[in-house]
Enzyme design. Sequence first.
Site, PDB file in Angstrom:
ATOM      1  N   VAL A  56       0.858  -1.185   0.000  1.00  0.00           N
ATOM      2  CA  VAL A  56       0.000   0.000   0.000  1.00  0.00           C
ATOM      3  C   VAL A  56       0.893   1.234   0.000  1.00  0.00           C
ATOM      4  O   VAL A  56       1.718   1.425   0.894  1.00  0.00           O
ATOM      5  CB  VAL A  56      -0.944   0.025   1.219  1.00  0.00           C
ATOM      6  CG1 VAL A  56      -1.728   1.342   1.257  1.00  0.00           C
ATOM      7  CG2 VAL A  56      -1.909  -1.156   1.181  1.00  0.00           C
ATOM      8  N   ALA A 101       4.398   4.195   3.059  1.00  0.00           N
ATOM      9  CA  ALA A 101       3.966   2.962   2.399  1.00  0.00           C
ATOM     10  C   ALA A 101       4.147   1.818   3.382  1.00  0.00           C
ATOM     11  O   ALA A 101       4.773   1.975   4.436  1.00  0.00           O
ATOM     12  CB  ALA A 101       4.778   2.706   1.128  1.00  0.00           C
ATOM     13  N   LYS A 102       3.600   0.672   3.059  1.00  0.00           N
ATOM     14  CA  LYS A 102       3.800  -0.529   3.857  1.00  0.00           C
ATOM     15  C   LYS A 102       3.462  -1.729   2.994  1.00  0.00           C
ATOM     16  O   LYS A 102       2.658  -1.626   2.053  1.00  0.00           O
ATOM     17  CB  LYS A 102       2.899  -0.540   5.103  1.00  0.00           C
ATOM     18  CG  LYS A 102       3.453  -1.382   6.238  1.00  0.00           C
ATOM     19  CD  LYS A 102       4.623  -0.689   6.919  1.00  0.00           C
ATOM     20  CE  LYS A 102       5.073  -1.439   8.152  1.00  0.00           C
ATOM     21  NZ  LYS A 102       6.116  -0.706   8.888  1.00  0.00           N
ATOM     22  N   GLY A 103       4.072  -2.860   3.294  1.00  0.00           N
ATOM     23  CA  GLY A 103       3.789  -4.056   2.515  1.00  0.00           C
ATOM     24  C   GLY A 103       3.994  -5.302   3.331  1.00  0.00           C
ATOM     25  O   GLY A 103       4.434  -5.252   4.484  1.00  0.00           O
ATOM     26  N   ASP A 142      10.841  -5.338   8.161  1.00  0.00           N
ATOM     27  CA  ASP A 142       9.829  -5.194   9.194  1.00  0.00           C
ATOM     28  C   ASP A 142       9.744  -6.545   9.904  1.00  0.00           C
ATOM     29  O   ASP A 142      10.651  -7.369   9.782  1.00  0.00           O
ATOM     30  CB  ASP A 142       8.480  -4.779   8.569  1.00  0.00           C
ATOM     31  CG  ASP A 142       7.533  -4.140   9.582  1.00  0.00           C
ATOM     32  OD1 ASP A 142       6.881  -4.894  10.321  1.00  0.00           O
ATOM     33  OD2 ASP A 142       7.444  -2.905   9.633  1.00  0.00           O
TER      34      ASP A 142
END
Length: 411
Positions: A56, A101-103, A142
């Site tokens: 995202v 953002a992050k995934g 992460d």
Amino acid sequence: MNALAATNRNFKLAARLLGLDLKLEQSLLIPFREIKVECTIPKDDGSLASFVGFRVQHDNARGPMKGGIRYHPEVEPDEVNALAQLMTWKTAVANIPYGGAKGGIGCNPSALSLSELERLTRVFTQKIHDVIGAHTDVPAPDMGTGPQTMAWMLDEYSKFHGYSPAVVTGKPIDLGGSLGRDAATGRGVLFATQALLEEYGKTIAGQRVVVQGFGNVGSWAAQLISEQGGIVTAVSDITGAVRNRNGLDIPRLVKHTKENTGVKGFDGGDSIDPSSILVEDCDILIPAALGGVINRDNAKDIKAKFIIEAANHPTDPEADEILSEKGVVVLPDIYANSGGVTVSYFEWVQNIQGFMWDEDKVNNELKTYMRKGFKDVKEMCNSLSCHLRMGAFCLGVNRVARATVLRGWEA
């Protein structure tokens, strides 16, 4: 309240306090792009396995989007959306030129072999390589990922675009990673804690500290705080929890956890129920594990005077209200754990320059950014008469809103 609902709630409260135009508010909330991909790999036994990957990209008004990649069974769209949005505000609070953002991939990394993890990472990178980049979207490690994951991503991306070390951060040093990156989030927690305590005429020396989550962030925070004279009385991780009211020997505990993959069995303290760690008697509580651990059920029993949010979204809004009534000071995640993304920014800068900094420079620059960040948050709190979480949200949202308007992107 799940992470996305809580993040949206805090954003909307900040937007109201700032008096943002409704159309601008709505445009800031909508993600720039949401990506969902299927990742099918051959397993070591020859069978095929499929996993769902997400990325995202929330906002890029202030610069390339930035955020981690997590491998965890509970990775799902709402969580990734919430964390991407939090990254937008976090990078703005830290005042580094990034968006959010992050995934992640919904998988259990401990159930996959190293070669299976490599194949999964490479397939995921193949699916998203055209929407990430050093000046577009810069992934990082992460939960469930690390420098090796970033090395695979860098290598796979480079097959399409040529050698591009700045496309990911949190890499191994040998591939352009930054000195000091491994300890960065924990060191940022130390600097944030020092800045907060100074407001109350205190220092870390002599403060009793409890750390929930003894992974990378929690263990580094505990080590650095103990070096400054803090007394770490209890820690926990997924294997168990240990307490010593006179203070745990942190270097020995770190050695134990590396040799035994967890704190369980450490003989330098008493074993306690991990579920009780948050309500241990202490001065400073550092939640450094998963989100949502401090809630309306346990907030009333928390004895700490200060909570430093080293994890993402560890405190539910209902708990925030209870803690505020009790007079507990909460230093919010979007400031307190921003040390990691700040040093990721330093790594990116070094990659673009092709020039490596020494570790003292990295740590000194981090201290400067963390102290300036706290000063900015406090100024926002004073101008709007709000608590630290809302001050941090207002600071971040205001900076992103100003960049959005200046670029002519408002609806």
